[in-house]
Write a protein that holds these residues in place. Structure first.
Motif, PDB file in Angstrom:
ATOM      1  N   GLN A 138       0.586  -4.169  -9.953  1.00 40.62           N
ATOM      2  CA  GLN A 138       0.961  -2.748  -9.980  1.00 40.62           C
ATOM      3  C   GLN A 138      -0.070  -1.932 -10.757  1.00 40.62           C
ATOM      4  O   GLN A 138      -0.486  -0.854 -10.322  1.00 40.62           O
ATOM      5  N   GLN A 139      -0.516  -2.487 -11.882  1.00 46.03           N
ATOM      6  CA  GLN A 139      -1.513  -1.772 -12.683  1.00 46.03           C
ATOM      7  C   GLN A 139      -2.850  -1.676 -11.964  1.00 46.03           C
ATOM      8  O   GLN A 139      -3.532  -0.652 -12.025  1.00 46.03           O
ATOM      9  N   VAL A 140      -3.231  -2.747 -11.282  1.00 47.68           N
ATOM     10  CA  VAL A 140      -4.472  -2.704 -10.508  1.00 47.68           C
ATOM     11  C   VAL A 140      -4.408  -1.576  -9.488  1.00 47.68           C
ATOM     12  O   VAL A 140      -5.336  -0.773  -9.351  1.00 47.68           O
ATOM     13  N   ILE A 141      -3.295  -1.504  -8.775  1.00 45.58           N
ATOM     14  CA  ILE A 141      -3.168  -0.477  -7.741  1.00 45.58           C
ATOM     15  C   ILE A 141      -3.185   0.919  -8.362  1.00 45.58           C
ATOM     16  O   ILE A 141      -3.785   1.849  -7.813  1.00 45.58           O
ATOM     17  N   ASP A 142      -2.552   1.058  -9.511  1.00 50.61           N
ATOM     18  CA  ASP A 142      -2.602   2.364 -10.178  1.00 50.61           C
ATOM     19  C   ASP A 142      -4.043   2.778 -10.484  1.00 50.61           C
ATOM     20  O   ASP A 142      -4.389   3.961 -10.424  1.00 50.61           O
ATOM     21  N   GLU A 143      -4.893   1.798 -10.815  1.00 52.52           N
ATOM     22  CA  GLU A 143      -6.305   2.100 -11.058  1.00 52.52           C
ATOM     23  C   GLU A 143      -7.049   2.436  -9.766  1.00 52.52           C
ATOM     24  O   GLU A 143      -7.841   3.373  -9.714  1.00 52.52           O
ATOM     25  N   LEU A 203      -5.146   3.278   0.901  1.00 49.34           N
ATOM     26  CA  LEU A 203      -5.277   1.902   0.414  1.00 49.34           C
ATOM     27  C   LEU A 203      -4.473   0.943   1.298  1.00 49.34           C
ATOM     28  O   LEU A 203      -3.282   1.141   1.526  1.00 49.34           O
ATOM     29  N   VAL A 204      -5.168  -0.089   1.774  1.00 50.43           N
ATOM     30  CA  VAL A 204      -4.508  -1.176   2.503  1.00 50.43           C
ATOM     31  C   VAL A 204      -4.270  -2.317   1.519  1.00 50.43           C
ATOM     32  O   VAL A 204      -5.205  -2.758   0.843  1.00 50.43           O
ATOM     33  N   ILE A 205      -3.031  -2.783   1.448  1.00 57.35           N
ATOM     34  CA  ILE A 205      -2.738  -3.972   0.639  1.00 57.35           C
ATOM     35  C   ILE A 205      -2.536  -5.140   1.592  1.00 57.35           C
ATOM     36  O   ILE A 205      -1.595  -5.157   2.385  1.00 57.35           O
ATOM     37  N   GLY A 206      -3.451  -6.092   1.538  1.00 56.83           N
ATOM     38  CA  GLY A 206      -3.391  -7.255   2.432  1.00 56.83           C
ATOM     39  C   GLY A 206      -2.683  -8.413   1.757  1.00 56.83           C
ATOM     40  O   GLY A 206      -3.046  -8.806   0.655  1.00 56.83           O
ATOM     41  N   ALA A 240       6.955   2.843  -3.607  1.00 53.53           N
ATOM     42  CA  ALA A 240       7.676   3.990  -3.059  1.00 53.53           C
ATOM     43  C   ALA A 240       7.385   5.279  -3.821  1.00 53.53           C
ATOM     44  O   ALA A 240       7.396   6.374  -3.257  1.00 53.53           O
ATOM     45  N   HIS A 241       7.078   5.138  -5.106  1.00 53.18           N
ATOM     46  CA  HIS A 241       6.855   6.328  -5.929  1.00 53.18           C
ATOM     47  C   HIS A 241       5.459   6.919  -5.735  1.00 53.18           C
ATOM     48  O   HIS A 241       5.176   8.018  -6.205  1.00 53.18           O
ATOM     49  N   ILE A 242       4.578   6.186  -5.094  1.00 51.03           N
ATOM     50  CA  ILE A 242       3.207   6.682  -4.922  1.00 51.03           C
ATOM     51  C   ILE A 242       3.169   7.680  -3.790  1.00 51.03           C
ATOM     52  O   ILE A 242       3.482   7.348  -2.649  1.00 51.03           O
ATOM     53  N   ASP A 243       2.807   8.909  -4.082  1.00 48.18           N
ATOM     54  CA  ASP A 243       2.643   9.859  -2.981  1.00 48.18           C
ATOM     55  C   ASP A 243       1.287  10.536  -3.007  1.00 48.18           C
ATOM     56  O   ASP A 243       1.013  11.403  -2.189  1.00 48.18           O
ATOM     57  N   VAL A 300      -2.080   7.547   1.023  1.00 48.01           N
ATOM     58  CA  VAL A 300      -1.403   6.768   2.050  1.00 48.01           C
ATOM     59  C   VAL A 300      -1.633   5.278   1.774  1.00 48.01           C
ATOM     60  O   VAL A 300      -2.755   4.876   1.472  1.00 48.01           O
ATOM     61  N   THR A 301      -0.581   4.488   1.845  1.00 47.24           N
ATOM     62  CA  THR A 301      -0.732   3.038   1.683  1.00 47.24           C
ATOM     63  C   THR A 301      -0.239   2.303   2.923  1.00 47.24           C
ATOM     64  O   THR A 301       0.670   2.768   3.609  1.00 47.24           O
ATOM     65  N   TYR A 302      -0.879   1.187   3.193  1.00 42.90           N
ATOM     66  CA  TYR A 302      -0.490   0.281   4.279  1.00 42.90           C
ATOM     67  C   TYR A 302      -0.269  -1.091   3.664  1.00 42.90           C
ATOM     68  O   TYR A 302      -1.032  -1.509   2.793  1.00 42.90           O
ATOM     69  N   VAL A 303       0.737  -1.814   4.118  1.00 39.68           N
ATOM     70  CA  VAL A 303       0.975  -3.177   3.636  1.00 39.68           C
ATOM     71  C   VAL A 303       0.888  -4.111   4.839  1.00 39.68           C
ATOM     72  O   VAL A 303       1.684  -3.999   5.769  1.00 39.68           O
TER      73      VAL A 303
END
Lengths: 174, 174, 174, 174, 174, 174
Positions: A18-23, A31-34, A62-65, A68-71
Motif C-alpha cells: 500500500q505504501q509503495v503504491i502511495d509513492e 497505474l496497472v497492478i499486475g 477504493a479510496h484512490i481517486d 486510474v488503476t487497473y488490477v
C-alpha cells in the motif's frame, strides 16, 4: 500521460504494498497492478487465488481517486524469455515498470523497458513470507494488512486454509 | 450484496455490450466483467490482446459509479469440464453469471451456479463477427463502438492489424 | 499371455464397440480399452467426460469374465510423434493394438507395435457421429447402445447436454 | 448406492494401501481408486508409470468381489484451484472422498465434497517414501507389498530403474 | 555483420525455398532458417517431423559455403503475442526477418523487428500445399524438391505416411 | 553410416564438452548435438537461452570438417516416459546416444536405443555448475571455455545476467 506497471504476487497484499503504491501514484497518471503467479493458490507460498487477491487490492485502492488503476492477474508462463511479452499482452501499455526483484529487473531491462526500483518499507515485517508465517503460527497478522484485506481473508477462512496447506506433510498426495 | 459475472470475448467491446451492462447494473451491487480467450490475439476472430480489451472496457465504464466493477482477463484452459473452476479462481466470488452462450450456460448450470440470459440488443449489427467484418472490409465501424474503444483501436493501429491478419492467407506460416 | 489394446473415443460407447470387443476377446488373454481424448467433453464431437465414458464401458463389460479388462482414459497430448509413448505410459504393457483409424495405425506401425484392423459392424448406423446426430435431433438412439450406457446418459441428462452444446452457436463465447 | 473415491500416488501400491481399501469396502458399494501424478515416472519420488501402477492395483484387487472397483489415472494439472474439477471429470461420480493429505482434504472441502480421513496402518514402515528408500539401498522391500506388485516390479526391472534414477546426480541432464 | 532469419514450415523443403535462400545469401553474412510448427507431424498439413525437416534442409544447404547457416526448429507456442519473443529465444540474434506471411510480418513489425518480403518463385507449383497434394494423389513430386529432400522422404517412407494420414477419415480416433 | 546423438544442457558449452566431441568424432560419421532444457533461461542453473547456446556451439565446432554436425534445441516436455520420443522427433535419426546422466541412460535403454557413456575430462573444474559459480563470484572463467563461447557471453553481457539472477533473492516475484 505516463502509465506505470507494478508487479507482485501479493500473497497477501499488505501495508508495505500500500505504501509503495502511495509513492508511485505521485509519479504516474495511471497505474496497472499486475498479480503474478495468478494461477497458483492453496500452497504455503501462494495461499490465495487470483480472484481473492483482485478483491483484496481493488477494495484497498477504493479510496484512490487521483489516478486510474487497473488490477490484472498474470498467469505464470514458465519461460523467462517470453515473460515480458506475455505480461505486456495482458496489460494496458505502460511506460515504466516498478520492481525490486532482480530477475524481473533483468528481464525488463533486456526487453528495453524502463524499470525503477520500487521503494521499500519496513522489510523485516512487511514482507509476504513473514506475514504468512505469522498466519501459520497463529500470531498476530491483522495490523500488517489494510482493513479490506483482513475482511477478505476472514470471509474466505483464509487462515484455516494456510494453516492446513502449511503443514509439513501437505505436498499434494505426499 | 449481489455480485454478478458477465463473460464475453469483447472482440471488440461494442455498444451492445455496453447496453447489456447498463441493464445488469440494475440487478447487482458489484459486477465482474470477464474477458474470455484472454491469451488469444492477432487473428481475425480474436484481433485484440487482453490488455487492449481491458483498456477498452475500463475506459468505457469510467462513467459508472453506481456499482463497483472489476475487469478480469480469463485465459483459455481448453478443458470444458474445468472451465468454471478456472474462471472462479480468477474472479472475485459471484452469485449469478450472465451469458447467452449455450455452452457457457450448460457449464455453469452443471456446476450449480445460477445463470441468467443476458439481454441482447440489435444482434444483426451489434455483434463482434459483424463488426470485425466491417473493419476488414473498410466499412464504417466507429458508430457501433463506445468512443473510448474507437480511441484505443486507433491508438494501436487496430484496423491495419485486423486487415492484415484477416487476409485469407494469414494462417501462421501458411 | 497376450494383452490387447483397443483405442477409441467412445462418444458414446455403442453396440458396434461392444461387438468389436466380443471379437477381440477370442484373440487375447487380457484387454485394455483406451478412452482417447479423455480431456475433451461438452462439445458436439465429444459430449461425455472421461469419467462418464469409464462408467459406460465398465458397466457394459460387467458380464465378461473370460478375460481381464482394463479401462484407461488417455488425455490428448497434441504431438503425434509422442502419442504412442504417451499412451504406452498410461497403459499396462500390451502386445497388439486394435484400430481402424489410419493415423493410429500409422503411428503404431512406425513405433514397431503390431496393429490389427478391428472388425466393423454396420458402420452406416453404429458410428459415433451418426448416433450423436440422432441425439441432437431427438431421434431414437437407445436401441444402438448397450443398456448400461443408456442408463448412464439418462442419469447425467446427457441428451439435454448434447442438444445444447450441439447448437450451431455454441462455440465457447462465440 | 454409495460410491467412494480413494486417491494416492501409489509409488508403489503397498500393504498399507491394501488395508485401507479393505476398510473402505465396508462403507461403500463402489470404489474408484485414483492414481495421482499419473504423468510422472522415472524419478525417485515417482518411479513407476501410470500403466505400471494400474497393473499393480488391478491385480492386487482381483480377489475383491464384494464391490465394483475402478482404477483411474489422474494426470497432474498444476493448478490447485481446478484440481477437484479435473479429477471429477476423469472419474465416475462419487459421494465421498478418502484421503489423509491436508491439501487434498482442503480442496475437497472447499468444493463441497464430503471427505473422510482414510485409516492408516503402521505408517513407520508402510509408507511409499520408506519403501522406495529400501529399494534404492537394496534392503528387503518384498514383504511390504502385495504379491502381484512384487511380480510387476520384477517384470519391469523396477529396482534397477529406481536405483539408477535415485542416484544423487540423476536430475535430467544435470 | 548482418544475420538474417528465414521462417517457414518446410512441409516439405522445396525448390522454391532453395531459390529464396539463394537470393537471401547475397544480402546477409549469416542466415538462420527457422522451422515453424516443429512439434507438428503426421498430418496432411504437417507430414514431416522437425528432425526430418532439419535433415532435408541441412543436406540441401551443404553446398553453401559463402555464409554460415543455422537450422533451428521452433515449436508452436499458441499465443501470437509472445511468438516473436519465443522465436528470438531459440535463435541466434538476427537483424532482419524474411517472410511473406501476413501474420508473421505483422508480429515482427509490432515487435520492432525489420522484416522483408522474401522473393517468391513459381508459386502455382512450388508451394507446400500443392506438392503435398501431388504426394497424396501419387502424382510426380520429385522434380519439385532438391535431391537430398527426395532421398530423405524415400528413406522414411514419407509418401506412404502422407497418403495414409491424408485420407479423409484420418482425424485421430475419428 | 553411423549417426551419434550427444545431449547436454551446455550452460555454458565448455572445454570438457569440446573434448568429448573430439572423442566422439572418431566413432561416428555424423553427430547431432542436442541442447536440453532449451526453453529455460535467465536462472542460475540455466542462464543462457537456446539461441545463445546454439551460437556458442556452432562457432566452437566451426573447425570440424571431418563429419557433419547438427545443433538442435530440445525443449523440456516434463514427462520422462515420452522424453525419448520427443527428442527423436526433433532430431535426425541416430544410431547411438552419448550421455553420462543416469536418467538419460535409463530412458534410452528402456526405449531400446544404444547408449554409450561419454568420456569425461577433469570433472572437478570442467563442469557447468562449477563454471557458473565462478561467473557469479567474479572468479576467472574464461580459460575454461572455447574462445567463441567467451565472445558470445561477453557480447550478450552474460556475466551481468548470471550475477543478477544468481542472487539469493532472485526467485521470480519472490
Amino acid at each position: 500521460m505516463t502509465r506505470g506497471f507494478y508487479i507482485g504476487r501479493f500473497q497477501p497484499y499488505h501495508n508495505g504494498h500500500q505504501q509503495v503504491i502511495d509513492e508511485i501514484i505521485a509519479e504516474v497518471d495511471e497505474l496497472v497492478i499486475g498479480i503474478g503467479s495468478a494461477d497458483r493458490s492453496h500452497t504455503e507460498r501462494n495461499p490465495f487465488t487470483a480472484g481473492e487477491r483482485i478483491m483484496m487490492i481493488t477494495k484497498s485502492l477504493a479510496h484512490i481517486d487521483e489516478i486510474v488503476t487497473y488490477v490484472v492477474p498474470i498467469e505464470d508462463i514458465n519461460r523467462n524469455s517470453v515473460w515480458v511479452s506475455h505480461l505486456e499482452s495482458m496489460s494496458p501499455r505502460f511506460d515504466v515498470a516498478y520492481s525490486n526483484n532482480p530477475l524481473v529487473i533483468q528481464l525488463f531491462e533486456e526487453s528495453g523497458t524502463e524499470v525503477r526500483q520500487s521503494p521499500m518499507f519496513d522489510r523485516e515485517v512487511l514482507k509476504g513470507s513473514v506475514i504468512r508465517k505469522k498466519m501459520v503460527k497463529g500470531e498476530e497478522w491483522r495490523p500488517l494488512l489494510p482493513e479490506p484485506v483482513v475482511e477478505t481473508i476472514e470471509e474466505i477462512d483464509g487462515i484455516e486454509r494456510i494453516q492446513r496447506v502449511g503443514d509439513t506433510d501437505s505436498v499434494p498426495l505426499g
